[in-house]
Design an enzyme around this catalytic site. Structure first.
Site, PDB file in Angstrom:
ATOM      1  N   TYR A  61      65.601 -65.071 -49.099  1.00 49.18           N
ATOM      2  CA  TYR A  61      67.033 -64.853 -49.320  1.00 49.18           C
ATOM      3  C   TYR A  61      67.608 -65.774 -50.395  1.00 49.18           C
ATOM      4  O   TYR A  61      68.566 -65.403 -51.077  1.00 49.18           O
ATOM      5  CB  TYR A  61      67.823 -64.939 -48.004  1.00 49.18           C
ATOM      6  N   ARG A  64      66.912 -63.823 -53.455  1.00 49.97           N
ATOM      7  CA  ARG A  64      67.842 -62.684 -53.551  1.00 49.97           C
ATOM      8  C   ARG A  64      69.229 -63.191 -53.970  1.00 49.97           C
ATOM      9  O   ARG A  64      69.925 -62.561 -54.734  1.00 49.97           O
ATOM     10  CB  ARG A  64      67.979 -61.942 -52.215  1.00 49.97           C
ATOM     11  N   GLN A  96      76.097 -50.959 -47.533  1.00 46.44           N
ATOM     12  CA  GLN A  96      74.954 -51.544 -46.827  1.00 46.44           C
ATOM     13  C   GLN A  96      74.371 -52.680 -47.664  1.00 46.44           C
ATOM     14  O   GLN A  96      73.471 -53.378 -47.231  1.00 46.44           O
ATOM     15  CB  GLN A  96      73.867 -50.491 -46.618  1.00 46.44           C
ATOM     16  N   ASP A  99      74.572 -57.653 -51.941  1.00 49.75           N
ATOM     17  CA  ASP A  99      74.452 -58.316 -53.244  1.00 49.75           C
ATOM     18  C   ASP A  99      75.773 -58.709 -53.894  1.00 49.75           C
ATOM     19  O   ASP A  99      75.788 -59.275 -54.986  1.00 49.75           O
ATOM     20  CB  ASP A  99      73.663 -57.415 -54.205  1.00 49.75           C
ATOM     21  N   HIS A 114      76.263 -54.860 -43.531  1.00 50.35           N
ATOM     22  CA  HIS A 114      74.991 -55.557 -43.330  1.00 50.35           C
ATOM     23  C   HIS A 114      75.051 -57.018 -43.783  1.00 50.35           C
ATOM     24  O   HIS A 114      74.013 -57.635 -44.021  1.00 50.35           O
ATOM     25  CB  HIS A 114      73.858 -54.820 -44.049  1.00 50.35           C
ATOM     26  N   CYS A 122      75.539 -70.905 -38.752  1.00 50.06           N
ATOM     27  CA  CYS A 122      74.728 -71.801 -37.929  1.00 50.06           C
ATOM     28  C   CYS A 122      74.242 -71.052 -36.694  1.00 50.06           C
ATOM     29  O   CYS A 122      75.024 -70.378 -36.012  1.00 50.06           O
ATOM     30  CB  CYS A 122      75.584 -72.991 -37.533  1.00 50.06           C
ATOM     31  N   GLY A 181      73.368 -43.524 -53.280  1.00 48.01           N
ATOM     32  CA  GLY A 181      72.240 -44.453 -53.438  1.00 48.01           C
ATOM     33  C   GLY A 181      71.688 -45.006 -52.141  1.00 48.01           C
ATOM     34  O   GLY A 181      71.338 -46.171 -52.060  1.00 48.01           O
ATOM     35  N   LEU A 208      69.222 -40.657 -56.501  1.00 55.67           N
ATOM     36  CA  LEU A 208      68.157 -40.393 -57.470  1.00 55.67           C
ATOM     37  C   LEU A 208      67.153 -39.385 -56.916  1.00 55.67           C
ATOM     38  O   LEU A 208      66.736 -38.452 -57.607  1.00 55.67           O
ATOM     39  CB  LEU A 208      67.456 -41.708 -57.824  1.00 55.67           C
ATOM     40  N   ALA A 225      73.430 -43.090 -60.135  1.00 58.42           N
ATOM     41  CA  ALA A 225      74.849 -43.271 -59.801  1.00 58.42           C
ATOM     42  C   ALA A 225      75.654 -43.718 -61.030  1.00 58.42           C
ATOM     43  O   ALA A 225      76.748 -43.212 -61.271  1.00 58.42           O
ATOM     44  CB  ALA A 225      74.994 -44.288 -58.679  1.00 58.42           C
TER      45      ALA A 225
HETATM   46  P1  NAD Z   1      66.797 -47.743 -49.847  1.00 58.82           P
HETATM   47  O1  NAD Z   1      66.082 -48.713 -50.681  1.00 58.82           O
HETATM   48  O2  NAD Z   1      66.198 -47.304 -48.575  1.00 58.82           O
HETATM   49  O3  NAD Z   1      67.067 -46.420 -50.696  1.00 58.82           O
HETATM   50  C1  NAD Z   1      67.652 -46.454 -51.973  1.00 58.82           C
HETATM   51  C2  NAD Z   1      68.028 -45.044 -52.376  1.00 58.82           C
HETATM   52  O4  NAD Z   1      68.688 -45.113 -53.637  1.00 58.82           O
HETATM   53  C3  NAD Z   1      66.825 -44.120 -52.545  1.00 58.82           C
HETATM   54  O5  NAD Z   1      67.065 -42.924 -51.830  1.00 58.82           O
HETATM   55  C4  NAD Z   1      66.801 -43.829 -54.067  1.00 58.82           C
HETATM   56  O6  NAD Z   1      66.409 -42.503 -54.360  1.00 58.82           O
HETATM   57  C5  NAD Z   1      68.196 -44.092 -54.473  1.00 58.82           C
HETATM   58  N1  NAD Z   1      68.339 -44.577 -55.861  1.00 58.82           N
HETATM   59  C6  NAD Z   1      67.511 -45.395 -56.590  1.00 58.82           C
HETATM   60  N2  NAD Z   1      68.054 -45.649 -57.799  1.00 58.82           N
HETATM   61  C7  NAD Z   1      69.246 -44.984 -57.835  1.00 58.82           C
HETATM   62  C8  NAD Z   1      70.274 -44.852 -58.810  1.00 58.82           C
HETATM   63  N3  NAD Z   1      70.209 -45.464 -60.006  1.00 58.82           N
HETATM   64  N4  NAD Z   1      71.364 -44.097 -58.493  1.00 58.82           N
HETATM   65  C9  NAD Z   1      71.462 -43.458 -57.296  1.00 58.82           C
HETATM   66  N5  NAD Z   1      70.501 -43.541 -56.345  1.00 58.82           N
HETATM   67  C10 NAD Z   1      69.417 -44.297 -56.608  1.00 58.82           C
HETATM   68  O7  NAD Z   1      68.254 -48.342 -49.639  1.00 58.82           O
HETATM   69  P2  NAD Z   1      69.267 -48.259 -48.412  1.00 58.82           P
HETATM   70  O8  NAD Z   1      69.348 -46.866 -47.912  1.00 58.82           O
HETATM   71  O9  NAD Z   1      70.496 -48.938 -48.895  1.00 58.82           O
HETATM   72  O10 NAD Z   1      68.591 -49.139 -47.283  1.00 58.82           O
HETATM   73  C11 NAD Z   1      68.132 -50.418 -47.634  1.00 58.82           C
HETATM   74  C12 NAD Z   1      68.523 -51.518 -46.681  1.00 58.82           C
HETATM   75  O11 NAD Z   1      68.023 -52.737 -47.262  1.00 58.82           O
HETATM   76  C13 NAD Z   1      70.002 -51.719 -46.574  1.00 58.82           C
HETATM   77  O12 NAD Z   1      70.299 -51.964 -45.242  1.00 58.82           O
HETATM   78  C14 NAD Z   1      70.330 -52.952 -47.425  1.00 58.82           C
HETATM   79  O13 NAD Z   1      71.096 -53.894 -46.665  1.00 58.82           O
HETATM   80  C15 NAD Z   1      69.019 -53.599 -47.751  1.00 58.82           C
HETATM   81  N6  NAD Z   1      68.851 -53.803 -49.208  1.00 58.82           N
HETATM   82  C16 NAD Z   1      69.920 -54.200 -49.961  1.00 58.82           C
HETATM   83  C17 NAD Z   1      69.804 -54.338 -51.323  1.00 58.82           C
HETATM   84  C18 NAD Z   1      71.049 -54.758 -52.114  1.00 58.82           C
HETATM   85  O14 NAD Z   1      71.949 -55.399 -51.562  1.00 58.82           O
HETATM   86  N7  NAD Z   1      71.142 -54.398 -53.401  1.00 58.82           N
HETATM   87  C19 NAD Z   1      68.599 -54.084 -51.966  1.00 58.82           C
HETATM   88  C20 NAD Z   1      67.484 -53.680 -51.181  1.00 58.82           C
HETATM   89  C21 NAD Z   1      67.643 -53.546 -49.796  1.00 58.82           C
HETATM   90 ZN    ZN Z   2      76.403 -75.765 -36.403  1.00 61.86          ZN
END
Ligand code: NAD
Ligand code: ZN
Length: 240
Positions: A61, A64, A96, A99, A114, A122, A181, A208, A225
């Site tokens: 993390y 990240r 979700q 970032d 999320h 803590c 996305g 996508l 997107a």
């Molecule tokens: P996922 O990774 O499961 O799916 C991402 C989706 O986005 C895919 O279906 C893909 O086809 C689509 N995609 C990829 N590039 C794209 C674009 N340019 N435009 C539109 N669509 C596009 O993601 P999720 O469903 O959000 O689940 C992932 C979990 O993991 C979440 O709970 C999240 O908290 C966490 N996560 C977060 C981040 C972040 O904060 N950026 C990154 C990775 C994972």
């Molecule tokens: Zn504490």
């Protein structure tokens, strides 16, 4: 390109997932290899993982977090600002993502269901801190108040997402639901669109690749997107 447009009285919910941040250089996990930045989700995104190996989880993390500090919002994040400005209180953004890119783009009302890379808390006294205020040089950062371990303020698999009450309330009123996305595999977020549809809302997906819950989408736009959203939103909002 669309056979409908929005009105000022529509109540719109936008749900975003990792895909909206892909064009900002932040990797999604399901499309690449089922891994999140080369880690199995079970090793870095579960309470069990943190118990077993808090150093590994914190390292993940921290990386990240530093990556998100450098990342910039793209045209997809920015297009949603226009929708929020037009619809005001009738617009709800649920993400979700952890970032922080929606707020960097200027979105005001964001439900971060999320959690956020910017925060930690803590495990003992539950006090929340901004990550920028704690000492990240320690392998496992400690609570300034009680000296116990801090953990990232991320909702891990098996934990209950934030603000579900508020989301439930918003879902009761929604007239248009837009999913952007997200692969439609993480619950409960993946079922918000089906709930909206059952209540008579129009449902739209932008992704996508076709997501798992594509059958709940009245309209599906396949592509990036950041490329699709600016013109779609302009068209949908032309009467507002
Ligand atoms: P996922 O990774 O499961 O799916 C991402 C989706 O986005 C895919 O279906 C893909 O086809 C689509 N995609 C990829 N590039 C794209 C674009 N340019 N435009 C539109 N669509 C596009 O993601 P999720 O469903 O959000 O689940 C992932 C979990 O993991 C979440 O709970 C999240 O908290 C966490 N996560 C977060 C981040 C972040 O904060 N950026 C990154 C990775 C994972
Ligand atoms: Zn504490």
């Amino acid at each position: 390109m669309n056979d409908f447009i929005f009105s000022k009285t529509d109540k719109i919910i936008v749900l975003t997932g990792a895909g909206i941040s892909a064009e900002s250089g932040i990797k999604t996990f399901r499309d690449s290899n089922g891994l999140w930045e080369n880690h199995r989700v079970e090793d870095v995104a579960t309470p069990q993982a943190f118990k077993k190996n808090p150093v590994l989880v914190w390292n993940f993390y921290k990386q990240r977090y530093y990556q998100s500090l450098k990342a910039q919002p793209n045209n997809g994040h920015k297009a949603l600002i226009e929708l929020e400005m037009k619809l005001q209180d009738n617009f709800t953004l649920i993400t979700q993502n952890v970032d922080n890119l929606h707020s960097k783009a200027g979105s005001k009302n964001i439900i971060e269901m999320h959690g956020s890379l910017n925060k930690c808390f803590c495990i003992k006294c539950q006090t929340r801190y901004s990550v920028s205020d704690i000492n990240l040089e320690r392998e496992i950062p400690l609570c300034p108040k009680c000296n116990n371990y801090l953990r990232p303020d991320i909702v891990w698999f098996g934990e209950i997402p934030y603000n579900l009450d508020l989301i439930e309330q918003k879902l009761k009123e929604v007239t248009i639901f837009i999913s952007i996305g997200t692969s439609g595999q993480v619950y409960p977020a993946a079922q918000f669109i089906a709930i909206s549809k059952l209540q008579g809302a129009k449902t739209i997906g932008i992704n996508l690749l076709p997501p798992q819950n594509k059958n709940t989408m009245d309209y599906f736009f396949q592509g990036k997107a950041g490329e699709l959203l600016p013109s779609l939103i302009k068209e949908w909002c032309k009467n507002i």
